[in-house]
Write a protein that holds these residues in place. Structure first.
Motif, PDB file in Angstrom:
ATOM      1  N   ALA A 117       8.305  -9.093 -44.903  1.00 14.14           N
ATOM      2  CA  ALA A 117       8.733  -7.983 -44.045  1.00 14.14           C
ATOM      3  C   ALA A 117      10.212  -7.677 -44.236  1.00 14.14           C
ATOM      4  CB  ALA A 117       8.445  -8.325 -42.581  1.00 14.14           C
ATOM      5  N   ALA A 140       4.885  -3.088 -47.832  1.00 16.78           N
ATOM      6  CA  ALA A 140       4.896  -4.526 -47.548  1.00 16.78           C
ATOM      7  C   ALA A 140       3.505  -5.017 -47.168  1.00 16.78           C
ATOM      8  CB  ALA A 140       5.894  -4.806 -46.428  1.00 16.78           C
ATOM      9  N   ALA A 200       8.181  -5.449 -40.678  1.00 23.57           N
ATOM     10  CA  ALA A 200       8.968  -4.654 -41.621  1.00 23.57           C
ATOM     11  C   ALA A 200       9.475  -3.378 -40.966  1.00 23.57           C
ATOM     12  CB  ALA A 200       8.123  -4.324 -42.851  1.00 23.57           C
TER      13      ALA A 200
END
Length: 798
Positions: free
Chosen positions: A59, A124, A160
């Protein structure tokens, strides 16, 4: 959180990506901000969640991919963090996710797209899910690994997105002092998780990570108060619990301890430190039931010592970002309204000032006829006398120069003598002119008309000058009002809270309390409370409580009870009680015992704790004198009550009286303005008789040599300042009282001797006594109006 961006890709015009990588750019193009972000990436990549997972590393790496020059460094730091806590086999999943994200980012940039924050979170999640499925495939797609891949990718997407706000904030300008709620929450989470990834070590049994955690809770509790302290404690406690460093009960212990540290912030750093220590000791003993040992206290004491040793500049810097004042928005709103109002008033003031200058410059007074006036006068005389004359063409065409010069010299003689006759006419002009007598009569008549026009021209100019003076006065008033509006007003929130608490103890329900300190450093208090239905709790209970808390004697600004009807709340305004009080007495007698006096007086309390004594003597006696003096006093009362400066008020009154009529009427003006807070008195005199200040057995004469108001455009003001004392007596009289003693020249000295012999102190009795003496001096005939105004000053408290 930040609003969702529906356009997930943003088209940008960028040059084509170079296929070669410059190593110099990689190593030298990184800023100190990027290195700080990389260091945080190393610590966050070390955080292990759920026993064996490192989702925060993916993240954070996705959130920090923006800068090309820093990607290689971020990859190295993040990979190093992962390898420091897991072997190469287990860490390959996360390093592979890092490389996959770099490839995805590079691919989109070559196509001319710059990913937004939410797209990076999706990248991500995809990278984490792909590497999770690879790991699941290695283990035969066991159900455990499939569930882990799905849950971990969802967790990575959320983290993230949150980290993105914090990293954008860290890469922004350092001079920022206002952060959004999303940025504050993101920064708290990013630093909290970074603490969890610190390489822990101990010195004499004191663990570094534990000390830093306690220090952060202490610091933010002291700066932000109980709410921020409790929040930081819960966040750090939760993170440390998730990584298995502390038991779950630590979440509550750190949260409560941070809240207590915030409650003790008013005492200072020492107070917050003691509050945190007490919270830790009491809550830990209550929840865990263990004895408080030295090993338990060591990290707490170490953190408190570091907290006390922090430079004040660091605390001030952090305060700019997180210190929250709940009433700040309202105060800023009032400040903006005040600034706008003041700017408008300044614009009005400038407009009136320009208008005043226009009136002042529009025309000037003339003392004599100018060349243009003489030329027009000659033309008028010639057109009336010579137009029908047979010799007109000879005189005004053939012999124009001589004729013009002769007529000009005749008019010069008329200006000197006011009127001319035949003897003022040159002999050669008499011999040539057929209408000498008509010429003389016409010239005198036209010259009188021109002089009358000159008189009225000057009267109009005088009127314009007076209007200009009035407009300048209005400009000054509005300008002063703008300054007052701009003046800083200080709200005393701690005193407001203290008053609310104390009134609550007295069972007085208060809905609002406002305490301000004005430019004169005087307190003003506005209190809104439930109606008392005539019980007068305002004077019986509220005023004593407020006086005690403020340490100053307070009083109600108005009179009467606003809560009699019991329907609306009662709103009180309390101001500081003045130190001095005034008692007054008046005695007066008209000329020849008439019912109308030309003298007018006034005494009243005006704004800002001042008291006005005023006496005006109109010229002569009867109705006209009464109207003149009454107008002067009435205008003075209105101007002073409205907050006008005394000099400006007098100038305005003078201009009004000058314009009031064409007749020669004027009035004297005698004023005494007493500051009831300081006891300083200003004696202002315009053509008035002397005033007297009696202090015990001594009498001081306060005289004047100025002319009355209404005589000239510009007025001279005589002003004297005196510091009054308890028991001082001020005596103001009109000329009729002093002139009653006809057989002496030094009338003020005689009157002073009379005052020295007084043994009475009541103002009313003094006024009657002095008037009776003046009437006795006049015997049976009172030749002028007489008025005696007496004021005694006494001190309420020392």
């Amino acid at each position: 959180m930040e609003r969702v961006e529906y356009r997930t890709f943003k088209k940008t015009d960028i040059p084509k990506v170079k296929k070669t990588i410059h190593w110099k750019e990689i190593f030298l193009g990184t800023t100190y901000k990027d290195l700080f972000i990389d260091l945080l990436g190393f610590m966050i990549s070390r955080v292990i969640l759920f026993t064996n997972l490192l989702p925060l590393s993916i993240a954070y790496f996705a959130a920090g991919l923006h800068t090309k020059a820093n990607r290689m460094w971020l990859l190295l730091f993040s990979a190093a963090g992962v390898l420091s806590v897991r072997d190469s086999t287990l860490s390959s999943k996360y390093i592979g996710a890092f490389i996959l994200m770099i490839m995805l980012q590079h691919f989109m940039e070559t196509k001319g797209y710059t990913p937004t924050k939410i797209v990076q979170a999706v990248m991500a999640m995809i990278a984490c899910f792909v590497m999770g499925m690879v790991t699941a495939g290695i283990h035969g797609f066991a159900g455990y690994y499939l569930i882990v891949a799905i849950l971990e990718s969802i967790f990575v997407f959320t983290a993230a997105y949150i980290y993105g706000s914090a990293i954008s904030c860290m890469r922004g300008p350092l001079k920022r002092t206002i952060l959004s709620n999303e940025e504050i929450i993101s920064l708290i989470l990013i630093f909290g998780t970074a603490i969890a990834g610190i390489i822990d070590f101990s010195i004499s049994g004191i663990y570094f990570r534990e000390v830093v955690s306690i220090l952060l809770v202490l610091l933010f509790g002291f700066i932000g108060g109980p709410s921020i302290g409790g929040t930081i404690g819960i966040v750090i406690g939760t993170i440390l619990t998730l990584i298995g460093v502390m038991p779950a009960v630590s979440i509550g212990i750190l949260g409560i301890s941070g809240m207590i540290a915030g409650l003790f912030k008013e005492i200072g750093r020492v107070g917050s430190g003691i509050g945190f220590l007490l919270g830790q000791v009491i809550i830990s003993f209550y929840f865990e039931g263990t004895a408080i040992t030295y090993d338990f206290l060591k990290p707490i004491l170490a953190a408190i010592i570091l907290f006390l040793s922090l430079p004040a500049g660091i605390i001030t810097l952090i305060k700019q970002f997180i210190n929250y004042e709940p009433n700040l928005g309202q105060e800023v709103y009032y400040k903006r309204i005040r600034d706008i109002t003041a700017q408008q008033l300044e614009a009005f003031s400038n407009a009136f000032l320009k208008l005043s200058k226009t009136f002042s410059n529009i025309s000037k007074k003339k003392t004599s006829l100018n060349q243009r006036d003489v030329s027009m006068l000659i033309e008028d005389v010639a057109s009336r006398v010579c137009q029908d004359c047979g010799l007109c063409s000879h005189c005004w065409e053939s012999d124009f120069y001589n004729t013009y010069q002769t007529v000009f010299s005749i008019l010069s003689a008329a200006e000197r003598k006011s009127r001319i006759d035949v003897n003022d006419i040159p002999q050669d002009f008499i011999e040539k002119c057929l209408k000498v007598d008509v010429f003389v009569d016409t010239t005198n008549r036209m010259f009188e008309l021109y002089k009358l026009n000159l008189l009225w021209h000057n009267r109009i100019v005088e009127s314009r000058e007076l209007v200009s003076e009035q407009l300048r006065g209005v400009s000054s008033i509005i300008g002063n009002l703008a300054v007052e509006v701009y003046g800083q007003v200080y709200f005393k929130e701690e005193l407001e809270q203290a008053i609310k608490v104390e009134l609550d103890r007295e069972n007085i329900v208060v809905s609002d309390v406002m305490v301000v300190s004005n430019r004169q450093n005087k307190y003003e208090v506005v209190i809104e409370h439930s109606p008392c239905r005539g019980k007068r709790i305002c004077t019986k209970n509220i005023v004593p409580v407020v006086s005690q808390i403020l340490g100053r004697k307070m009083k109600l600004a108005g009179s009467g009870c606003a809560g009699l009807n019991g329907k609306e709340n009662c709103k009180l305004k309390l101001i500081e009680e003045e130190k001095y009080r005034i008692m007054t007495g008046v005695a007066k007698e008209s000329k020849d015992s008439s019912s109308i006096s030309g003298d007018t007086y006034s005494f009243m309390e005006i704004k800002n704790g001042q008291y006005l004594l005023a006496l005006s003597d109109g010229m002569g006696s009867g109705n006209k004198a009464s109207e003149e003096s009454g107008a002067a006093i009435e205008l003075l009362e209105e101007f002073m009550e409205s907050g006008f400066d005394k000099d400006l008020a007098i100038k305005m009154i003078n201009s009004v009286l000058v314009l009031k009529s064409n007749e020669e009427f004027f009035s004297t003006l005698d004023m005494t303005i007493i500051d009831l807070y300081t006891g300083v008195a200003e004696f202002v005199k315009i053509g008035a008789a002397s005033a007297f200040l009696k202090r015990g057995d001594t009498v001081e004469i306060i005289g004047s040599s100025s002319l009355p108001v209404g005589m000239l455009n510009n007025v001279d003001i005589d002003m004297t300042k005196k510091k009054l004392k308890d028991g001082d007596i001020i005596i103001m009289v009109t000329d009729g009282v002093l002139d009653s003693k006809k057989d002496i020249i030094e009338k003020e000295k005689w009157f002073s001797e009379v005052l020295k012999g007084l043994d009475i102190t009541q103002p009313e009795y003094i006024a009657e006594y002095l008037l009776n003496i003046a009437k006795e001096n006049s015997e049976k005939e009172i030749e002028d109006d007489m008025t005696v105004l007496v004021a005694k000053v006494w001190e309420k408290y020392s």
